[in-house]
Design an enzyme around this catalytic site. Structure first.
Site, short mmCIF file in Angstrom:
data_model
loop_
_atom_site.label_atom_id
_atom_site.label_comp_id
_atom_site.label_asym_id
_atom_site.label_seq_id
_atom_site.Cartn_x
_atom_site.Cartn_y
_atom_site.Cartn_z
N TYR A 82 0.82 -1.22 0.00
CA TYR A 82 0.00 0.00 0.00
C TYR A 82 0.86 1.28 0.00
O TYR A 82 0.37 2.33 0.41
CB TYR A 82 -0.94 0.00 1.21
CG TYR A 82 -2.18 -0.87 1.03
CD1 TYR A 82 -3.11 -0.59 0.04
CD2 TYR A 82 -2.44 -1.94 1.88
CE1 TYR A 82 -4.27 -1.35 -0.11
CE2 TYR A 82 -3.59 -2.72 1.73
CZ TYR A 82 -4.49 -2.41 0.73
OH TYR A 82 -5.63 -3.16 0.59
N PHE A 137 -5.29 7.59 6.74
CA PHE A 137 -5.77 6.26 7.13
C PHE A 137 -4.70 5.17 7.01
O PHE A 137 -4.98 4.00 7.25
CB PHE A 137 -7.02 5.88 6.32
CG PHE A 137 -6.82 5.87 4.81
CD1 PHE A 137 -6.25 4.79 4.17
CD2 PHE A 137 -7.22 6.97 4.05
CE1 PHE A 137 -6.07 4.79 2.78
CE2 PHE A 137 -7.04 6.97 2.66
CZ PHE A 137 -6.46 5.87 2.03
N ARG A 179 -13.80 -4.74 -10.58
CA ARG A 179 -14.20 -3.56 -9.80
C ARG A 179 -15.72 -3.38 -9.79
O ARG A 179 -16.29 -2.93 -8.79
CB ARG A 179 -13.49 -2.31 -10.31
CG ARG A 179 -12.00 -2.34 -9.92
CD ARG A 179 -11.26 -1.12 -10.37
NE ARG A 179 -11.52 0.07 -9.58
CZ ARG A 179 -10.94 0.34 -8.41
NH1 ARG A 179 -10.10 -0.52 -7.87
NH2 ARG A 179 -11.21 1.46 -7.77
N THR A 222 -15.62 1.65 -2.96
CA THR A 222 -14.69 1.42 -1.85
C THR A 222 -15.40 1.49 -0.50
O THR A 222 -15.16 0.67 0.39
CB THR A 222 -13.55 2.47 -1.89
OG1 THR A 222 -12.90 2.38 -3.16
CG2 THR A 222 -12.53 2.23 -0.79
N ARG A 248 -18.94 -5.59 -1.78
CA ARG A 248 -18.79 -4.74 -0.58
C ARG A 248 -20.13 -4.42 0.04
O ARG A 248 -20.24 -4.35 1.28
CB ARG A 248 -18.00 -3.49 -0.93
CG ARG A 248 -16.50 -3.80 -1.11
CD ARG A 248 -15.77 -2.63 -1.67
NE ARG A 248 -14.32 -2.83 -1.77
CZ ARG A 248 -13.60 -2.29 -2.74
NH1 ARG A 248 -14.16 -1.53 -3.67
NH2 ARG A 248 -12.30 -2.49 -2.77
N ASN A 308 -13.44 -3.30 4.38
CA ASN A 308 -14.35 -3.34 3.22
C ASN A 308 -14.26 -4.63 2.41
O ASN A 308 -14.56 -4.64 1.23
CB ASN A 308 -14.17 -2.09 2.35
CG ASN A 308 -12.81 -2.02 1.68
OD1 ASN A 308 -11.93 -2.80 2.00
ND2 ASN A 308 -12.66 -1.10 0.74
N HIS A 348 -10.21 -6.14 -1.97
CA HIS A 348 -9.45 -5.15 -2.75
C HIS A 348 -9.38 -5.62 -4.19
O HIS A 348 -9.29 -6.83 -4.44
CB HIS A 348 -8.03 -5.01 -2.21
CG HIS A 348 -7.08 -4.34 -3.15
ND1 HIS A 348 -6.99 -2.97 -3.24
CD2 HIS A 348 -6.21 -4.85 -4.07
CE1 HIS A 348 -6.09 -2.67 -4.19
NE2 HIS A 348 -5.61 -3.79 -4.70
N GLU A 384 0.76 -5.49 -8.65
CA GLU A 384 0.19 -6.19 -7.50
C GLU A 384 0.28 -7.71 -7.66
O GLU A 384 0.57 -8.42 -6.69
CB GLU A 384 -1.25 -5.72 -7.28
CG GLU A 384 -1.29 -4.25 -6.86
CD GLU A 384 -2.70 -3.70 -6.72
OE1 GLU A 384 -2.82 -2.51 -6.36
OE2 GLU A 384 -3.68 -4.44 -6.95
P1 CMP Z 1 -8.27 -0.76 -0.98
O1 CMP Z 1 -8.84 -0.94 -2.34
O2 CMP Z 1 -7.72 -1.98 -0.33
O3 CMP Z 1 -7.15 0.38 -1.03
C1 CMP Z 1 -6.81 1.15 0.11
C2 CMP Z 1 -7.79 0.98 1.24
O4 CMP Z 1 -7.77 1.99 2.21
C3 CMP Z 1 -9.20 0.99 0.70
O5 CMP Z 1 -9.44 -0.21 -0.03
C4 CMP Z 1 -10.01 1.19 1.99
O6 CMP Z 1 -10.32 -0.04 2.63
C5 CMP Z 1 -9.04 1.96 2.89
N1 CMP Z 1 -9.49 3.33 3.15
C6 CMP Z 1 -9.77 3.86 4.34
N2 CMP Z 1 -10.15 5.13 4.24
C7 CMP Z 1 -10.11 5.44 2.92
C8 CMP Z 1 -10.39 6.62 2.16
N3 CMP Z 1 -10.81 7.76 2.75
N4 CMP Z 1 -10.25 6.57 0.82
C9 CMP Z 1 -9.82 5.44 0.20
N5 CMP Z 1 -9.54 4.30 0.88
C10 CMP Z 1 -9.69 4.29 2.22
#
Ligand code: CMP
Length: 142
Positions: free
Chosen positions: A50, A58, A86, A92, A103, A113, A116, A127
């Site tokens: 990440y 976050f 997606r 998200t 989700r 959530n 990914h 990835e």
């Molecule tokens: P993911 O697709 O795994 O990529 C980054 C992760 O950060 C996202 O899913 C969310 O679970 C988490 N996250 C938490 N807060 C935020 C935010 N404000 N915007 C985007 N992702 C977030």
């Protein structure tokens, strides 16, 4: 075009025994699992995966959550796989995710959530390579 994308079933969904239900969504959508394994990420592995989010507020919570338990990592292959994946994931934030998406049906919050998915073909390549060697990918001929 046939594409590959990268998928994670996150610690919340693994803990709730939803691996099979989510795999069923992939297969029903025509996405073929061509590599799969369970892993428990170290802090360093989660931070590396990440890294693009390292300056976001976050980030610490994200790394703590993603190392809180085992995850399933997958490579999915299919027509237009990045967008197709997606679409079935939904937004998200599960509060914004369309009814019937992964989700909406399996996640509780934007932090936890359920899953990914890569956001582009370029991210998918990075990835997939982060978790799988070339020998671990098993392209389907039928
Ligand atoms: P993911 O697709 O795994 O990529 C980054 C992760 O950060 C996202 O899913 C969310 O679970 C988490 N996250 C938490 N807060 C935020 C935010 N404000 N915007 C985007 N992702 C977030």
């Amino acid at each position: 075009a046939i594409e590959r994308t990268f998928s994670i079933i996150k610690p919340d969904a693994v803990a709730k025994n939803n691996i099979g239900a989510i795999y069923n969504r992939f297969e029903t959508a025509g996405l073929k699992i061509i590599a799969s394994k369970m892993v428990h990420l170290s802090k360093e592995q989660a931070e590396g995966f990440y890294a693009e989010h390292s300056e976001r507020p976050f980030f610490g919570a994200l790394v703590a959550f993603m190392t809180s338990g085992p995850i399933m990592v997958q490579t999915l292959e299919g027509e237009n796989a990045v967008l197709a994946h997606r679409d079935i994931l939904g937004a998200t934030n599960p509060a914004d995710a369309a009814p019937g998406t992964i989700r909406a049906d399996f996640a509780e919050s934007i932090d936890e959530n359920a899953a990914h998915g890569s956001d582009s073909v370029a991210s998918a390549e990075r990835e997939v390579a982060y978790f799988f060697s070339a020998e671990e990918l098993c392209p389907r001929t039928r």
